[in-house]
Design a protein around this motif. Structure first.
Motif, mmCIF file in Angstrom:
data_model
loop_
_atom_site.group_PDB
_atom_site.id
_atom_site.type_symbol
_atom_site.label_atom_id
_atom_site.label_comp_id
_atom_site.label_asym_id
_atom_site.label_seq_id
_atom_site.Cartn_x
_atom_site.Cartn_y
_atom_site.Cartn_z
ATOM 1 N N ASP A 120 -40.373 27.123 -0.171
ATOM 2 C CA ASP A 120 -39.523 26.617 0.917
ATOM 3 C C ASP A 120 -38.371 27.578 1.206
ATOM 4 O O ASP A 120 -37.985 27.787 2.359
ATOM 5 N N LEU A 131 -39.720 30.417 3.124
ATOM 6 C CA LEU A 131 -39.978 29.934 4.489
ATOM 7 C C LEU A 131 -38.685 29.960 5.311
ATOM 8 O O LEU A 131 -38.660 30.411 6.472
ATOM 9 N N LEU A 144 -42.556 24.507 10.554
ATOM 10 C CA LEU A 144 -43.111 24.329 9.188
ATOM 11 C C LEU A 144 -42.031 23.837 8.233
ATOM 12 O O LEU A 144 -42.263 22.971 7.385
ATOM 13 N N ARG A 192 -41.890 20.457 5.939
ATOM 14 C CA ARG A 192 -42.257 21.008 4.619
ATOM 15 C C ARG A 192 -42.680 19.939 3.615
ATOM 16 O O ARG A 192 -43.518 20.184 2.761
ATOM 17 N N LEU A 210 -46.448 19.092 3.977
ATOM 18 C CA LEU A 210 -47.473 20.145 3.894
ATOM 19 C C LEU A 210 -47.661 20.561 2.445
ATOM 20 O O LEU A 210 -46.696 20.592 1.674
ATOM 21 N N LYS A 245 -48.672 25.809 3.494
ATOM 22 C CA LYS A 245 -47.428 26.469 3.917
ATOM 23 C C LYS A 245 -47.556 27.971 3.731
ATOM 24 O O LYS A 245 -47.176 28.766 4.591
#
Ligand code: C2E
Ligand code: CA
Ligand code: CA
Length: 628
Positions: A21, A24, A61, A65, A68, A73
C-alpha cells in the motif's frame, strides 16, 4: 491461547500488505507529479496523458485497497508502471526516467514473486518495445518529430530493448539470488530450531518427552484448573542389568519399555522419560494411583525379558492439586515418597503423604546435626568396662561413640546408619580412633598396665587403603603401647574382600594391635574364617545372651562357641549380660570376659576415672560396678 502458525518459508520474503500500500501511494504521487510537471512544461504530451491517467488509476486502487488482494494490487501497479516506463522510453529513449520506473517495477516484481513469474515483467517490456518498433516501422504509430529523429528510431529501440532485457535480468537475477540465499538460511535456521526443540523437549533414547516437556504440560493443566495423578515409575534392577549387559542393551531395554507404556496406557495420559531408570506418567482427571500403577506395571512386565532379568517396577505417586499446585511442588513431594521406597525390588505404588514430608524433614535435621558433630568435634567416646569372667576384675573397656549435647541427641543406633548412608563412616572412624588413643594412657594409668581398650572400626574404614598407615602413625605419635589397643570388626567385612581383611589383620597384629570379631553369630556364619584367620578375641552377640535363661539351645550354642574359642586360643567375650541369672549361666561356660549393664554402663572417661579414684560424691552414685 493457541499459537499462530508460523508462515511458510517462502512467505518470509514476500512484501507485507502495508508495504504494498505504501508503494502504491508513492507510485500514485510520482505519476501525478510527473503528469503535472509535463503539463506545466508543455512537453511529451503522450507521456503527460499516460502519467496523469496512471495517477488517477493508481489513486483509485489506493481508495479500494482494502477490497483488493495483494496479488491483484501488485499486478495492476506493475502493469501501470510498465506502461508509464515504456511510454517514457518511446518518447525519449535517451532520458533516464523511463528506465528508473522500469527498474522500480522490476525490483517490486522480483522482491515479491518467484523468478519465473517476475521474469514476465522484463519479457513483457521487451515485447512491448519490439511491438512499438514494429508499429512505428509500419507507420501505424506516429511519434511527434521533436522527440527522436525518425530514421534512428527502429535501431534505437532495438538497442534499447536489448539493454532493457540485460538490465532486467541482471537486477532480477540479483534480487532472486539474494532471495534464494535468504530462503536457504531461513530453511537452515528452521531446521536447527526444530532440532533444538526436539533436543529440549524429548529424550533421545526413548523418543518420549523429557522432564521439561512434562513440566510444561503439567503446569499448563494445573493453570487450567485440571486435577490429575503423577506417577514416577522406578525400575529397580536396571543398574545391575547395565553392569552385566552394558549401556547399549540397557538403552534398548528402556526403549522397549517406553514403547510398551506408550502402547498400553490410555491415549490422554502423558508419558515422559526422566533421568536414570525412571519414567513419569501424568494422568489427567485421575485420582486412583493404584489402578494407574497396576496398568503401567502390566505394560512393563508384559515383556518377559524384563521379568527374566529381574527388573521390578516400583512407583511413587502424588495427586494434584492436593499434593502441589505446580510441577515443581509435585516433583518435590514425589521425590520424598521415592526416597521412602524400599531400596530393592519394591513392586508397589507408594502414594505421598504429609507424614512422609515430616519424616524427611526430621531426617534432614538429623543429617545436619551429624555433619555438624563431625565438623565441630562433637563425637566423643564413652567406655564400657569388660570384666574377667573368673574374678570379675576389670579387663579393659570398649569405646562407644556418643554425640555431645543434652538428652535429646541421637544415639549410635541412629547416627551410625546415617554415617553409613552418607559415606562419612571412615572420616568418623578416624576421628573416634584419635580420641580413643588419646584416652588410653589415662585408662592404663588408672586401671593398670594390662588394661586394653577396644575401638569399633567399620568396614569402610577398615578396608580403606590408608587405614593401616594412618593408624600406625596415630599409635606412634601418641606413644602408647600398641598392644593396649583392640580393633573390633564385625562379620560384615567378610562380605566384601576376605583376602584384603586377612592382610590388614595380619599387618595390624604384627604391630601388636589385637583384632576382635564383634557380634559373632549375628550375621552370616564366619566359622570358616575362624579356621583360616587368627582373631585375638571373639565377642558373642547380645542376642544369644538375651535368650539363654529360657532357651536351652542358645545356652548350648553359647557353650560350644566358648569352647571353640578356647580351642582356637582366643578370648571369648560375652556381651549384654544384664541380670544375675544370665551371669550364672554365662559362668557355666568357658567364656573369658563379660561385658554388660550388670557390671557397667558405658560412661564418659572423666566419670570412670573419678569413680576409680573414689572421688565421686555419694549422691552421684554410678550405675557401675567397677572392680577394685
Ligand atoms: P556394639 O559394638 O555391639 O556395642 C555394644 C552395644 O551394646 C553398645 O550399644 C552397648 O551400650 C550395648 N550394651 C552393652 N551391654 C549391654 C547390656 O547389658 N544390655 C544392653 N541392652 N545393651 C548393652 P551402643 O553404645 O548403643 O552402640 C551400638 C552399636 O553402635 C555398637 O554395637 C556398634 O556397632 C556401634 N558403635 C558405637 N560406637 C561406635 C564407633 O565408635 N564406631 C563404630 N564403627 N561403631 C560404633
Ligand atoms: Ca563392639
Ligand atoms: Ca557387639
Amino acid at each position: 491461547m493457541p499459537a499462530t502458525p508460523d508462515p511458510a518459508p517462502s512467505a518470509y520474503y514476500q512484501m507485507s500488505p502495508g508495504l504494498v500500500d505504501k508503494i502504491l501511494l508513492c507510485a500514485t504521487m510520482i505519476a501525478g507529479a510527473s503528469g503535472l510537471a509535463e503539463y506545466q512544461a508543455h512537453i511529451f504530451p503522450i507521456s503527460m496523458l499516460v502519467d496523469s491517467a496512471s495517477a488517477v488509476f493508481l489513486g483509485g486502487l489506493l481508495l479500494c485497497r482494502r477490497h483488493l488482494s495483494i496479488q491483484l494490487k501488485l499486478v495492476l501497479m506493475l502493469l501501470t508502471g510498465m506502461v508509464i516506463a515504456l511510454t517514457s522510453m518511446v518518447q525519449n529513449p535517451y532520458a533516464p526516467d523511463g528506465y528508473m520506473v522500469m527498474g522500480g517495477v522490476l525490483a517490486v516484481a522480483f522482491a515479491h514473486w518467484p523468478l519465473r513469474r517476475a521474469m514476465l515483467i522484463p519479457l513483457l517490456a521487451v515485447l512491448g518495445l519490439v511491438l512499438i518498433t514494429v508499429l512505428i516501422q509500419l507507420h501505424w504509430v506516429v511519434i511527434p518529430p521533436f522527440t527522436v529523429q525518425a530514421e534512428n528510431a527502429a535501431s534505437a529501440w532495438l538497442i534499447l530493448a536489448m539493454c532493457m532485457a540485460l538490465m532486467s535480468v541482471a537486477i532480477g537475477g540479483t534480487i532472486h539470488e539474494l532471495k534464494a540465499r535468504l530462503l536457504r538460511h531461513i530453511g537452515l535456521l528452521e531446521g536447527a530450531n526444530a532440532r533444538l526443540e526436539q533436543y529440549a523437549f524429548h529424550d533421545e533414547g526413548t523418543g518420549l518427552g523429557n522432564e521439561r516437556s512434562l513440566e510444561k504440560n503439567i503446569d499448563a493443566d494445573l493453570a487450567a484448573g485440571r486435577s490429575g495423578c503423577l506417577l514416577v515409575l522406578q525400575l529397580s534392577g536396571m543398574e545391575l542389568f547395565h553392569a552385566i549387559h552394558g549401556g547399549k542393551e540397557r538403552d534398548e531395554q528402556l526403549r522397549r519399555i517406553a514403547q510398551a507404556l506408550t502402547a498400553g496406557m490410555p491415549a490422554g495420559h502423558l508419558l515422559a522419560k526422566l533421568d536414570g531408570a525412571q519414567f513419569a506418567l501424568w494422568a489427567r482427571d485421575v485420582a486412583d494411583s493404584e489402578a494407574l500403577y497396576q496398568r503401567a506395571r502390566q505394560c512393563v512386565l508384559a515383556d518377559p525379558a524384563l521379568a527374566r532379568f529381574g527388573i521390578v517396577p516400583g512407583a511413587a505417586s502424588v495427586s494434584a492439586p492436593r499434593d502441589g499446585a505446580s510441577y515443581r511442588e509435585l516433583m518435590k513431594n514425589i521425590q520424598v515418597a521415592l526416597s521412602m521406597m524400599p531400596a530393592q525390588d519394591f513392586a508397589g505404588c507408594l502414594p505421598f503423604s504429609a507424614d512422609m514430608a515430616r519424616q524427611m524433614q526430621a531426617s534432614l535435621v538429623l543429617k545436619q546435626q551429624i555433619r555438624h558433630a563431625l565438623d565441630h568435634n562433637g563425637f566423643y567416646p564413652v567406655y564400657q568396662a569388660k570384666v574377667h569372667s573368673s574374678s570379675h576384675r576389670n579387663a579393659g573397656f570398649e569405646a562407644l561413640a556418643r554425640i555431645s549435647g543434652g538428652a535429646e541427641v541421637p544415639g549410635p543406633g541412629v547416627f551410625i546408619p546415617v554415617l553409613h548412608e552418607e559415606g562419612w563412616m571412615a572420616e568418623f572412624g578416624m576421628l573416634m580412633l584419635r580420641r580413643i588413643i588419646d584416652d588410653i594412657p589415662a585408662l592404663v594409668q588408672a586401671f593398670g598396665a594390662e588394661t586394653k581398650v577396644a575401638a569399633n572400626v567399620s568396614p569402610p574404614l577398615f578396608l580403606s587403603p590408608e587405614f593401616v598407615s594412618d593408624l600406625t602413625q596415630l599409635v606412634q605419635r601418641s606413644g602408647i603401647d600398641p598392644t593396649r589397643l583392640i580393633i573390633e570388626i564385625t562379620e560384615e567385612v567378610f562380605a566384601i574382600d576376605v583376602e584384603r581383611i586377612r592382610r590388614v589383620c595380619r599387618e595390624l597384629q604384627q604391630l601388636g594391635i589385637q583384632i576382635s570379631l564383634d557380634d559373632f553369630g549375628s550375621g552370616f556364619s564366619s566359622l570358616s574364617f575362624l579356621r583360616s584367620m587368627h582373631f585375638d578375641e571373639i565377642k558373642i552377640d547380645r542376642s544369644f545372651i538375651a535368650s539363654i535363661e529360657q532357651d536351652e539351645k542358645s545356652f548350648l550354642l553359647l557353650t560350644s562357641i566358648c569352647k571353640l574359642g578356647q580351642d582356637l586360643q582366643c578370648r571369648v567375650v560375652v556381651e549384654g549380660v544384664e541380670t544375675a541369672a544370665q551371669l550364672t549361666r554365662v559362668e557355666q561356660t568357658a567364656c573369658t570376659q563379660i561385658q554388660g549393664f550388670l557390671f557397667a554402663r558405658p560412661l564418659p572417661l572423666a566419670t570412670i576415672l573419678a569413680a576409680q579414684q573414689g572421688v565421686t560424691a555419694p549422691s552421684q552414685s554410678l550405675p557401675v560396678h567397677l572392680p577394685h
